[in-house]
Structures are given as C-alpha cells and as structure tokens.
Design a protein around this motif. Structure first.
Motif, short mmCIF file in Angstrom:
data_model
loop_
_atom_site.label_atom_id
_atom_site.label_comp_id
_atom_site.label_asym_id
_atom_site.label_seq_id
_atom_site.Cartn_x
_atom_site.Cartn_y
_atom_site.Cartn_z
N ALA A 33 69.60 -9.86 -25.43
CA ALA A 33 68.81 -9.55 -24.23
C ALA A 33 69.39 -8.31 -23.52
O ALA A 33 68.64 -7.48 -22.99
N ILE A 34 70.70 -8.18 -23.53
CA ILE A 34 71.34 -7.02 -22.89
C ILE A 34 71.03 -5.74 -23.68
O ILE A 34 70.78 -4.68 -23.10
N ILE A 35 71.01 -5.87 -25.00
CA ILE A 35 70.69 -4.70 -25.84
C ILE A 35 69.26 -4.24 -25.54
O ILE A 35 68.98 -3.04 -25.39
N ARG A 36 68.35 -5.21 -25.39
CA ARG A 36 66.97 -4.84 -25.07
C ARG A 36 66.88 -4.19 -23.69
O ARG A 36 66.21 -3.19 -23.49
N TYR A 37 67.62 -4.76 -22.74
CA TYR A 37 67.66 -4.23 -21.38
C TYR A 37 68.18 -2.78 -21.39
O TYR A 37 67.65 -1.90 -20.71
N THR A 38 69.20 -2.55 -22.19
CA THR A 38 69.80 -1.20 -22.26
C THR A 38 68.80 -0.22 -22.88
O THR A 38 68.69 0.92 -22.44
N GLU A 39 68.07 -0.69 -23.87
CA GLU A 39 67.09 0.19 -24.51
C GLU A 39 65.96 0.52 -23.53
O GLU A 39 65.56 1.67 -23.38
N GLU A 40 65.51 -0.52 -22.81
CA GLU A 40 64.38 -0.31 -21.88
C GLU A 40 64.76 0.54 -20.68
O GLU A 40 64.00 1.35 -20.21
N ASN A 41 65.96 0.32 -20.16
CA ASN A 41 66.33 0.98 -18.90
C ASN A 41 67.17 2.23 -19.08
O ASN A 41 67.30 3.02 -18.15
N TYR A 42 67.79 2.40 -20.25
CA TYR A 42 68.67 3.56 -20.48
C TYR A 42 68.24 4.39 -21.67
O TYR A 42 68.87 5.39 -21.98
N ASP A 43 67.18 3.88 -22.36
CA ASP A 43 66.71 4.58 -23.54
C ASP A 43 67.86 4.78 -24.53
O ASP A 43 68.04 5.86 -25.10
N LYS A 44 68.66 3.75 -24.67
CA LYS A 44 69.83 3.83 -25.56
C LYS A 44 69.90 2.57 -26.40
O LYS A 44 69.88 1.46 -25.87
N LEU A 45 69.99 2.77 -27.70
CA LEU A 45 70.10 1.62 -28.58
C LEU A 45 71.58 1.30 -28.80
O LEU A 45 72.32 2.11 -29.37
N ALA A 46 71.99 0.13 -28.33
CA ALA A 46 73.39 -0.29 -28.51
C ALA A 46 73.44 -1.33 -29.63
O ALA A 46 72.46 -2.04 -29.87
N ALA A 47 74.58 -1.43 -30.29
CA ALA A 47 74.79 -2.49 -31.29
C ALA A 47 75.49 -3.65 -30.58
O ALA A 47 76.08 -3.44 -29.51
N PRO A 48 75.46 -4.85 -31.15
CA PRO A 48 76.18 -5.96 -30.51
C PRO A 48 77.65 -5.62 -30.27
O PRO A 48 78.25 -6.07 -29.29
N GLU A 49 78.22 -4.80 -31.14
CA GLU A 49 79.65 -4.43 -31.00
C GLU A 49 79.90 -3.49 -29.83
O GLU A 49 81.04 -3.16 -29.52
N ASN A 50 78.82 -3.00 -29.21
CA ASN A 50 78.97 -2.12 -28.04
C ASN A 50 78.87 -2.88 -26.72
O ASN A 50 78.90 -2.26 -25.65
N VAL A 51 78.71 -4.20 -26.79
CA VAL A 51 78.43 -4.97 -25.57
C VAL A 51 79.46 -6.08 -25.39
O VAL A 51 79.76 -6.80 -26.35
N ILE A 52 79.99 -6.21 -24.19
CA ILE A 52 80.85 -7.37 -23.90
C ILE A 52 80.45 -7.98 -22.56
O ILE A 52 80.32 -7.28 -21.55
N VAL A 53 80.24 -9.29 -22.59
CA VAL A 53 79.83 -10.04 -21.40
C VAL A 53 81.09 -10.58 -20.71
O VAL A 53 82.01 -11.05 -21.39
N SER A 54 81.12 -10.50 -19.38
CA SER A 54 82.27 -11.05 -18.63
C SER A 54 81.76 -11.86 -17.45
O SER A 54 80.55 -11.95 -17.21
N SER A 55 82.71 -12.42 -16.71
CA SER A 55 82.32 -13.26 -15.57
C SER A 55 82.09 -12.39 -14.33
O SER A 55 82.92 -12.34 -13.42
#
Ligand code: PMP
Length: 405
Positions: free
Chosen positions: A75-97
């Motif tokens: 969902a974050i990858i989709r959000y990044t693509e929609e709002n930043y026009d950037k395709l990220a891979a799962p290895e580019n994303v880290i979720v924190s608290s």
C-alpha cells in the motif's frame, strides 16, 4: 552511579508536556482551550477501523517482519507511486512506529558521532534533540530576512566538512509554509552535488491549501532510488488523523533501509501488526476522508487568519498547509516561553512558544481543533493582552483576573 549525561541533557518534548498540562487542567474541570495540539479531531477512517478489527477478531496477532507487513508495504509503494510518481521496491520501504521513530532510525543509521545535520528554522521541535541523541550536532540555519523561507546561499554557507545531511519539513510545522518547487529542486541538486543526505519529513505533504500541491523531490533527482541520497518520511498520523496508531515509514535506498531494519530489529522488532493493518486500511480505503479533512483544516486556517487580524501588532504569514501558524507576538513579549505561560495561566489557552522551534518572539497556534476553539482561544488571548479590556472575566466557573506582564 548516575544517569547518562547525554540522556539527561535531552529536553522534554514541549508539545507533549503542554498536552499533558492541558489534560490535567481539563480533568480538574478547567475550561482550557487547546491551541497547542497537533492532531485533528476527525474519527479514525472506517477502512482503518475495520482492517484493525479483522486482525483482532482473527486472534492472530504476532510479530510482523521487522521492516513492515508486506501488504502494508504494498500500500505504501502504491501511495509513493501515486503521490511522488516514484516506483519503489519493497526493499526501499521500512515501516516504523510513527514518523518520529522513522526519523530517529534514519538519523541513528546515518550519523557518526559529531556529524552535522543542517536544520532549517523554524524547525520541528524534535529535530535538534534527535540529532543530539545519536551524538550528532544540529546546525540551525535561520533565514536572515525574517521570513520562514531559508535561502540556498544561507544553507550553503552552513555546510562544512562534517555535514552529513539536511533535514527539512515542508509544509512546515510550525510555520505552515510550503517551500516552493524551485527551492526543493535547488536542495535536491545541491545535496546530490555535495553527496549529502536530504531527509524530507513529508508528514503534512497532502495537507496543502488553496489548490497548491507539494512537489515530489524525485522529479529533480538524477540518481535511481538505490543510489539516491533522498530519504522521504511519511505516516498516517496527520493525513488520516490517526495519531494514536503510531505508524510511519521511510522510503530510501535499499542499503540504508537494510541497515535501518537491523537497527529496528534490535530495538522494537516491528510495529504492532494490528496498527499496521489499520494504516493499510486507511491507505487502501476511501480517500475522500483526506480531502474532507484538508477542506476542514483549510477553513479553520481562514478563520484563524481572520481572528488574528484583530491584533494590530501581530504579524502572521498565511499558512500554505499543516495545522499551524506562527504569528509574531514580540510586540507583546519577546520571551515566548513567558508569554505562553502567561496565556495558559491567565486565559487558560494553550499555545506553544516559538523558541522551541528556533523562532523566539513567536507563538505556534494550531487550528486543528474546532472553529469554537479558534474563536474562543483567540478572543481570550486578546483579552489577556489588552490592557484596556475589563480586568476580570469568567472562563467556565473560574474567575480570571488579568495582571499585566
Ligand atoms: N514530523 C513532524 C513535522 C510532525 O509535526 C510530527 C508530529 N507532530 C511528526 C513528524 C511525527 O509524526 P508521528 O505521529 O507519525 O510520529
């Protein structure tokens, strides 16, 4: 035996402290108006409630992968693509608290002791303390022309051999200013040229008013994401009013994410799976909640601006986004801590001293509450600061007597 010198030198969070003071006063039955708060009053979006509830009712709440549950990362990858026009891979994303933990982990992962991080005043209260907590050195750049918009020449002058990163937040807490596209472009290009990390705290990037939009920094980058020195931090706290879910994330090059994952693995293991499910529900759910929150806050901003006009000596930059404005109250008192205390004591209005954001003489006022909070709060401030106003008023059952400062 003693407590660490570094830990004991870390300041209390002034905003969380004020929230606590306001809560205690309210519990005592005092009619407090909270213009300090940084969270909107909307209910949690239904998509978030339902997907957290599903996790709970399944009764299968275990650890998630350290860097985040794969479906939330999707969902974050989709959000990044929609709002930043950037395709990220799962290895580019880290979720924190929370974005707060994301920012801390980024700084912990990037800095060696004594490395410098450039902060642009007015800056968010936690930045200098976070930098210090990882043995770094915050270097503050304050716009010389008295605006809230730093210039590239001022930033370039502050960069030296020890500079590791520039950390900035636009739209900005506390000023509400959205840095122009040309500035973001210059920052991205400068950081690439000088091999500095550029950490963009984008927690408010969709809470922008008057038809404007925050720009995507990736537009100006010549590097691909894995070689990139850009780190973009986001979360659900402000966008969906989900402050209590404590979910934030960072998008960055995979080596940085890999090391951040090790850091997180040794500290918190992962964010709560229930709350990650909530964030996923919000990101995948109806986005009209974001737009209606944005419109409500924009209207509140307009009311706040109108109300502040009644102070002849107060100057305020009209915010382009966020929940905050940072009016200059130095005509009343140059010491913002003293002024903020006075307003709390005499008028039961919570404000945050500009000093905490590197802007002495100012007060941060939030318009995340109701219209009544704004009108009532500003009316009380007017009363407290007007030597010709009646010396006594009732706030709830409490008689307030003004003493001039
Ligand atoms: N950055 C800024 C500029 C903020 O204002 C806040 C919240 N006040 C955060 C980060 C932290 O957000 P979170 O609730 O996701 O930790």
């Amino acid at each position: 035996m003693g407590i660490s010198q570094l830990a004991s030198s870390i300041a209390e969070s002034p905003t969380l402290k004020l929230n606590e003071e306001a809560r205690i006063l309210r519990e005592k039955g005092e009619a407090v108006v909270h213009l300090g708060i940084g969270e909107p009053r909307n209910k949690t979006p239904i998509g978030a409630v339902l997907s957290s509830a599903v996790k709970l009712t399944q009764g299968d709440v275990k650890y998630s992968p350290t860097d985040g549950n794969p479906s939330l990362k999707k969902a974050i990858i989709r959000y990044t693509e929609e709002n930043y026009d950037k395709l990220a891979a799962p290895e580019n994303v880290i979720v924190s608290s929370g974005a707060k933990q994301s920012l801390f982990n980024v700084l912990y992962t990037l800095l060696n002791p004594q490395d410098e991080v450039i902060l642009l005043a007015p800056y968010w209260v936690s930045y200098p303390e976070m930098v210090r907590m990882v043995y770094g050195v915050p270097v503050v750049v304050t716009p010389e022309d008295g605006t809230f918009q730093p210039r590239m020449q001022e930033i370039e002058r502050a960069v030296g051999p020890a500079t590791k990163a520039i950390l900035c937040n636009s739209p900005n807490n506390p000023s509400g200013v959205l840095y122009p596209e040309s500035f973001i472009q210059a920052l991205v290009e400068f950081c690439e040229r000088r091999n500095l990390y550029l950490i963009l705290d984008d927690i408010y990037h969709k809470l922008v008013f008057d038809g404007r939009h925050a720009t995507s920094p990736y537009r100006f980058s010549r590097r691909d994401l894995d070689a990139s020195n850009l780190v973009v931090v986001n979360g659900v706290s402000k966008l969906y009013g989900m402050t209590g879910f404590r979910i934030g994330w960072a998008v960055a090059g995979r080596r940085l994410v890999e090391v951040m994952t090790n850091v997180q693995a040794q500290t918190t293991s992962c964010s709560s799976l229930v709350l990650q499910a909530g964030a996923e529900g919000a990101l995948n759910g109806l986005q009209s909640t974001v737009e209606s929150l944005r419109l409500t806050i924009q209207n509140n901003r307009d009311v706040m601006m109108q109300e502040l006009k009644s102070f002849p000596d107060v100057r305020v930059a009209k915010p382009d986004g966020t929940f905050y404005c940072l009016p200059d109250f130095s005509a009343y008192n140059r010491d913002s801590v003293e002024l903020s205390r006075f307003l709390l004591k005499k008028a039961l209005v919570v404000t945050v001293p500009g000093k905490e954001f590197g802007m002495e003489g100012h007060l941060r006022l939030s318009y995340a509450g109701t219209i009544k909070d704004i009108t009532e709060g500003v009316a009380r401030m007017r009363w407290a600061l007007d030597p010709t106003a009646p010396p006594e008023i009732y706030l709830g059952d409490r008689k307030c007597v003004r003493e001039w400062i």
